[in-house]
Scaffold this motif. Structure first.
Motif, mmCIF file in Angstrom:
data_model
loop_
_atom_site.group_PDB
_atom_site.id
_atom_site.type_symbol
_atom_site.label_atom_id
_atom_site.label_comp_id
_atom_site.label_asym_id
_atom_site.label_seq_id
_atom_site.Cartn_x
_atom_site.Cartn_y
_atom_site.Cartn_z
ATOM 1 N N MET A 1 37.138 32.044 37.471
ATOM 2 C CA MET A 1 37.928 31.529 36.348
ATOM 3 C C MET A 1 37.249 31.878 35.026
ATOM 4 O O MET A 1 37.515 31.264 34.001
ATOM 5 C CB MET A 1 38.082 30.015 36.473
ATOM 6 N N ALA A 2 36.378 32.888 35.051
ATOM 7 C CA ALA A 2 35.602 33.236 33.852
ATOM 8 C C ALA A 2 36.484 33.761 32.732
ATOM 9 O O ALA A 2 36.161 33.607 31.555
ATOM 10 C CB ALA A 2 34.531 34.272 34.208
ATOM 11 N N ASN A 3 37.610 34.380 33.095
ATOM 12 C CA ASN A 3 38.483 34.975 32.095
ATOM 13 C C ASN A 3 39.654 34.066 31.729
ATOM 14 O O ASN A 3 40.594 34.484 31.065
ATOM 15 C CB ASN A 3 39.001 36.330 32.601
ATOM 16 N N GLY A 4 39.605 32.816 32.211
ATOM 17 C CA GLY A 4 40.652 31.856 31.879
ATOM 18 C C GLY A 4 41.784 31.799 32.871
ATOM 19 O O GLY A 4 42.587 30.874 32.857
ATOM 20 N N VAL A 5 41.890 32.801 33.750
ATOM 21 C CA VAL A 5 42.925 32.838 34.787
ATOM 22 C C VAL A 5 42.258 33.171 36.117
ATOM 23 O O VAL A 5 41.189 33.769 36.145
ATOM 24 C CB VAL A 5 44.015 33.892 34.467
ATOM 25 N N PRO A 6 42.863 32.794 37.249
ATOM 26 C CA PRO A 6 42.258 33.113 38.544
ATOM 27 C C PRO A 6 42.197 34.620 38.774
ATOM 28 O O PRO A 6 43.202 35.318 38.614
ATOM 29 C CB PRO A 6 43.205 32.443 39.553
ATOM 30 N N GLU A 7 41.023 35.116 39.115
ATOM 31 C CA GLU A 7 40.846 36.529 39.439
ATOM 32 C C GLU A 7 40.052 36.624 40.730
ATOM 33 O O GLU A 7 39.107 35.853 40.951
ATOM 34 C CB GLU A 7 40.138 37.276 38.307
ATOM 35 N N LEU A 8 40.427 37.576 41.589
ATOM 36 C CA LEU A 8 39.856 37.661 42.925
ATOM 37 C C LEU A 8 39.152 38.998 43.137
ATOM 38 O O LEU A 8 39.361 39.962 42.400
ATOM 39 C CB LEU A 8 40.953 37.508 43.976
ATOM 40 N N GLY A 9 38.337 39.026 44.197
ATOM 41 C CA GLY A 9 37.781 40.287 44.669
ATOM 42 C C GLY A 9 36.680 40.865 43.811
ATOM 43 O O GLY A 9 35.789 40.151 43.318
ATOM 44 N N GLU A 10 36.742 42.190 43.596
ATOM 45 C CA GLU A 10 35.681 42.912 42.889
ATOM 46 C C GLU A 10 35.455 42.377 41.480
ATOM 47 O O GLU A 10 34.314 42.261 41.013
ATOM 48 C CB GLU A 10 36.019 44.409 42.822
ATOM 49 N N ILE A 11 36.565 42.053 40.791
ATOM 50 C CA ILE A 11 36.423 41.543 39.415
ATOM 51 C C ILE A 11 35.695 40.204 39.416
ATOM 52 O O ILE A 11 34.797 39.964 38.595
ATOM 53 C CB ILE A 11 37.813 41.399 38.762
ATOM 54 N N ALA A 12 36.075 39.319 40.344
ATOM 55 C CA ALA A 12 35.424 38.009 40.427
ATOM 56 C C ALA A 12 33.953 38.156 40.787
ATOM 57 O O ALA A 12 33.089 37.446 40.257
ATOM 58 C CB ALA A 12 36.135 37.137 41.463
#
Length: 542
Positions: free
Chosen positions: A412-423
């Motif tokens: 949740m670092a970017n304010g929205v749920p992000e999964l996988g490599e980015i997370a």
């Protein structure tokens, strides 16, 4: 835990935390502000970050404005969807019915909306997977209400009847209930029509944990879209088409067109007006081919025209050799099974490849029946992948990075749920915003969990249930275990549906570790949130 419904271009938002329900907003419209600015002003009034937010496209706004509003909403909610007024209205009508525990076999629901401008008849039925869908929908003049109810009632024999009506027309549904001896009948009066849409949007954002039975969720769908050429109407996308969906052009000469919503009643200035609204501000150049993709509606209901690049890229000719993998053809990489580079074996003829290709076509949905096609969501330690099997051929779907295996990380670092490599990338810089090592926690009581000092997230116990706590832009936030699993299942489901260009509702779960009953129940709850049914749990230790 807040869910909410919001009307585009409206100074109000309806929210509930599962215990209380309230309407927040401004008495009058915020003068001199755009829809985007109005949305941000309203969303700021919500005291906590929302889990789910349903935005009702009640004003039939342009595609660009919807996209801008969703960008704002993403800062204030973990999950955002855009729904048409019909879906909001029907969901509002089903509120009391959703509290009924026992669903009748072969359930058929008739929903009648009565206003001074029109009366609308909708028939809801369940498909083979017991999912509720709209099978019929028609609008008539108010004076036809009694006549048409008799016709529809005798044709469909509904198990339940729901009336949504302006309170000054209360006598009509009461008389119909009496005349037809309606045993299971629900009355839903209203004073302001916009309240119906606002309340319906909030209810659509709710699930089982919030008090709305998800078995009465209707799958999201699109508004109808059309264009006019030489005074002739051309349907570009049928009303109530399931999403995600592509909007195609039409055969004819090269020209410029404007995409419009189907004409419908809108409530403005205390009266209903029948009007047509354009979805695109500028004319769109088309090549004159019905195979050309001129627009796209994603799985959240957000419309685009022209379509995003990845949709156009998906239509480019693909290599004729379809990569496949035989059942036990794996290569150990670390602690999980990694598929080897694969190709067709001599026993897999060209005809079987053609059969597999046809099973993935949206025009061949009957061929690709669940009985002949298997979809597996595979979990290997801290990675996951998606497999589709048909006629003895298994295909592994690559993620957006072109990889078959995706790390089980949620950020949740970017304010929205992000999964996988980015997370996983964010985990190094913002460890307190990222969840991973799921199987060290999920399905275990607190006393069995070995706390890793390197974890940036925390574990919080409430009422005997272990929650993940991570930092978000609006402060610390608790996430239930089924919510985390649901996020990954949603990502996997989207990957399959965008590849098949068709909806799925049945999956198998494959793991390389034994799942206990608690973990299986968490998977089942998470799958329900995504309108999925788990057919089986498979232990594969290869």
């Amino acid at each position: 835990m807040v869910v909410a419904g919001y009307l585009l271009n409206n100074p109000y938002i309806r929210i509930t935390d599962g215990k209380t329900c309230e309407c927040l907003g401004f008495r009058n419209k915020i003068k001199g502000k755009s829809e985007k600015e109005i949305a941000e002003s309203v969303f700021k009034l919500v005291p906590k970050k929302m889990i789910n937010l349903a935005i009702v496209n009640s004003s039939l706004s342009t595609f660009e404005m919807i996209q801008e509003c969703v960008k704002i909403a993403d800062k204030y909610s973990d999950n955002v969807m855009v729904i048409p007024p019909l879906l909001a209205r029907i969901t509002y009508g089903l509120e009391f019915l959703s509290r009924v525990q026992n669903i009748p076999k072969n359930e058929v629901i008739i929903v009648v909306t009565i206003t001074e401008a029109f009366c609308e008849f909708v028939i809801l039925q369940r498909n083979s997977c017991l999912q509720l869908f709209i099978s019929e929908c028609e609008i008539y003049e108010l004076k036809q209400c009694n006549e048409m109810f008799e016709k529809w009632y005798n044709n469909f024999h509904p198990t339940s009847s729901v009336f949504i009506f302006h309170d000054k027309f209360e006598k009509i549904p009461i008389q119909l209930e009496k005349n037809f001896n309606l045993r299971k009948c629900f009355m839903r009066p209203f004073k302001m029509y916009e309240y119906v849409l606002l309340m319906g949007g909030m209810l659509r954002a709710m699930g089982d944990e919030d008090g709305f039975n998800s078995k009465y969720h209707i799958a999201n769908f699109s508004n109808g879209f059309e264009t006019t050429i030489s005074k002739k109407r051309h349907v570009l996308l049928a009303d109530r088409s399931s999403i995600p969906a592509k909007i195609y052009g039409i055969n004819g000469p090269n020209q410029q067109i404007k995409i419009a919503y189907f004409g419908q009643f809108r409530f403005r200035d205390n009266e209903f007006k029948f009007c047509k609204q354009y979805g695109t501000l500028k004319p769109l150049s088309i090549s004159g081919s019905s195979k050309e993709i001129i627009g796209y509606i994603d799985e959240r209901g957000i419309p685009y025209s022209p379509p995003p690049k990845f949709i156009l890229d998906s239509e480019k000719p693909k290599p004729s050799n379809i990569p496949v993998i035989k059942k036990n053809e794996t290569n150990s990489v670390g602690n999980f099974s990694k598929s080897t580079p694969y190709s067709l074996t001599s026993s897999q003829s060209t005809s079987s490849v053609s059969s597999f290709q046809s099973s993935l076509s949206i025009n061949n949905l009957q061929v690709s029946a669940p009985s002949s096609r298997q979809i597996r969501f595979v979990f290997r330690d801290n990675f996951y992948s998606v497999e589709i099997s048909r006629n003895g051929i298994t295909r592994v779907l690559a993620n957006s990075f072109g990889k078959e295996w995706t790390p089980l990380y949620l950020s949740m670092a970017n304010g929205v749920p992000e999964l996988g490599e980015i997370a996983k990338f964010y985990c190094e810089k913002f460890p307190k915003h990222v969840i991973y090592d799921l199987w060290e926690v999920i399905g275990k009581p607190m006393y069995e969990i070995k706390i890793n000092p390197k974890w940036g997230f925390q574990l919080i116990v409430e009422n005997g249930i272990v929650y993940f706590q991570i930092e978000t832009h609006s402060g610390p936030r608790l996430f239930s275990q089924e919510m985390i699993i649901a996020a990954f299942l949603k990502n996997m489901k989207t990957r399959v549906e965008s590849n098949l260009d068709a909806k799925i509702n049945e999956i198998s779960i494959s793991t390389n570790f034994e799942l206990n009953e608690t973990q299986k129940n968490i998977f089942k709850k998470a799958s329900t949130k995504n309108d999925l049914e788990i057919l089986s749990f498979v232990l594969n230790s290869d």
